[in-house]
Design an enzyme around this catalytic site. Structure first.
Site, PDB file in Angstrom:
ATOM      1  N   GLY A 269     -15.624  -6.263  10.948  1.00 44.24           N
ATOM      2  CA  GLY A 269     -16.529  -5.112  10.901  1.00 44.24           C
ATOM      3  C   GLY A 269     -15.803  -4.130  11.814  1.00 44.24           C
TER       4      GLY A 269
ATOM      5  CD  GLN B  72     -15.703  -1.741  17.206  1.00 42.96           C
ATOM      6  OE1 GLN B  72     -15.962  -1.910  16.163  1.00 42.96           O
ATOM      7  NE2 GLN B  72     -14.820  -2.582  17.779  1.00 42.96           N
TER       8      GLN B  72
ATOM      9  CB  CYS C 288     -15.300  -7.018  19.751  1.00 43.00           C
ATOM     10  SG  CYS C 288     -15.737  -5.182  19.911  1.00 43.00           S
ATOM     11  CG  LEU C 289     -11.203  -5.132  15.736  1.00 41.38           C
ATOM     12  CD1 LEU C 289     -11.149  -4.213  14.323  1.00 41.38           C
ATOM     13  CD2 LEU C 289      -9.954  -6.155  15.568  1.00 41.38           C
TER      14      LEU C 289
ATOM     15  CG  HIS D 211     -20.189  -7.608  16.637  1.00 41.44           C
ATOM     16  ND1 HIS D 211     -19.633  -8.507  17.451  1.00 41.44           N
ATOM     17  CD2 HIS D 211     -19.403  -6.557  16.789  1.00 41.44           C
ATOM     18  CE1 HIS D 211     -18.751  -7.816  18.105  1.00 41.44           C
ATOM     19  NE2 HIS D 211     -18.412  -6.681  17.693  1.00 41.44           N
ATOM     20  CD  GLU D 212     -19.034  -4.414  13.619  1.00 40.32           C
ATOM     21  OE1 GLU D 212     -18.594  -3.115  14.330  1.00 40.32           O
ATOM     22  OE2 GLU D 212     -18.315  -5.368  13.728  1.00 40.32           O
TER      23      GLU D 212
ATOM     24  CG  HIS E   5     -19.762  -1.920  18.457  1.00 40.63           C
ATOM     25  ND1 HIS E   5     -19.105  -1.801  19.701  1.00 40.63           N
ATOM     26  CD2 HIS E   5     -19.270  -2.958  17.792  1.00 40.63           C
ATOM     27  CE1 HIS E   5     -18.370  -2.709  19.669  1.00 40.63           C
ATOM     28  NE2 HIS E   5     -18.349  -3.515  18.641  1.00 40.63           N
TER      29      HIS E   5
HETATM   30 NI    NI Z   1     -17.129  -5.156  18.032  1.00 39.22          NI
END
Ligand code: NI
Length: 173
Positions: free
Chosen positions: A48, A53, A101-102, A143-144, A147
């Site tokens: 995701g 991000q 998480c990226l 999770h997304e 963000h």
């Molecule tokens: Ni993330």
């Protein structure tokens, strides 16, 4: 042509902002952003990616769920964009699962999430969709979605539930 975007890292204020709703899904800048995010999430092997991000605080994320060593039973979904997503309902039942998480490289954490959710969003063509998700896809959505509200997975767990990437790989073996 789509370009790979740089991924914002924990500490950058864009990850703590509330994302703004998208007024016009057809805005060429939004469509280009979606194209860029689709190539960026695949290149990063992520499941995701949320617009903040890639330094764009707008209400949009990509889900790119696919099987992985940790989630071998995860469905293989064609990556798709969710615009102006809403969480309509969430089960009381929660479950713990590993997340990374990226934007937070090198760390993994055990995070509690609702097991089942009902969500609404617009597709990139502006079509309204309502659907239920459970298990891993539901986790990715939550999770997304976080963000877009300036929340990262670290905020949802305890530092005792965090491990480094190296120790995480050891846990898998
Ligand atoms: Ni993330």
């Amino acid at each position: 042509m789509a370009i790979l975007r740089q991924i914002s890292q924990l500490g950058h204020p864009v990850l703590r902002e509330k994302a703004q709703p998208i007024a016009d899904h057809d805005d060429p800048a939004i469509q280009a952003l979606i194209e860029d995010m689709l190539v960026t999430v695949v290149e990063a092997n992520g499941v995701g990616l949320a617009a903040p991000q890639v330094y764009e605080p707008v209400a949009l994320f990509i889900m790119a769920v696919h099987p992985s060593p940790r989630y071998p039973k995860a469905p293989q979904l064609e990556p798709f964009a969710l615009l102006n997503p809403e969480l309509l309902w969430a089960s009381e039942e929660t479950e713990l699962g590993w997340e990374g998480c990226l934007s937070i490289p090198g760390l993994r954490g055990l995070v509690p999430r609702h097991r089942k959710i009902r969500v609404r969003y617009l597709t990139r063509l502006g079509e309204p969709r309502e659907q239920e998700m459970e298990g891993f896809p539901a986790r990715v959505f939550q999770h997304e979605f976080d963000h877009l509200n300036g929340i990262v997975f670290l905020d949802r767990t305890d530092s005792r539930n965090l491990v480094t990437e190296r120790e995480y790989l050891r846990l898998l073996s």
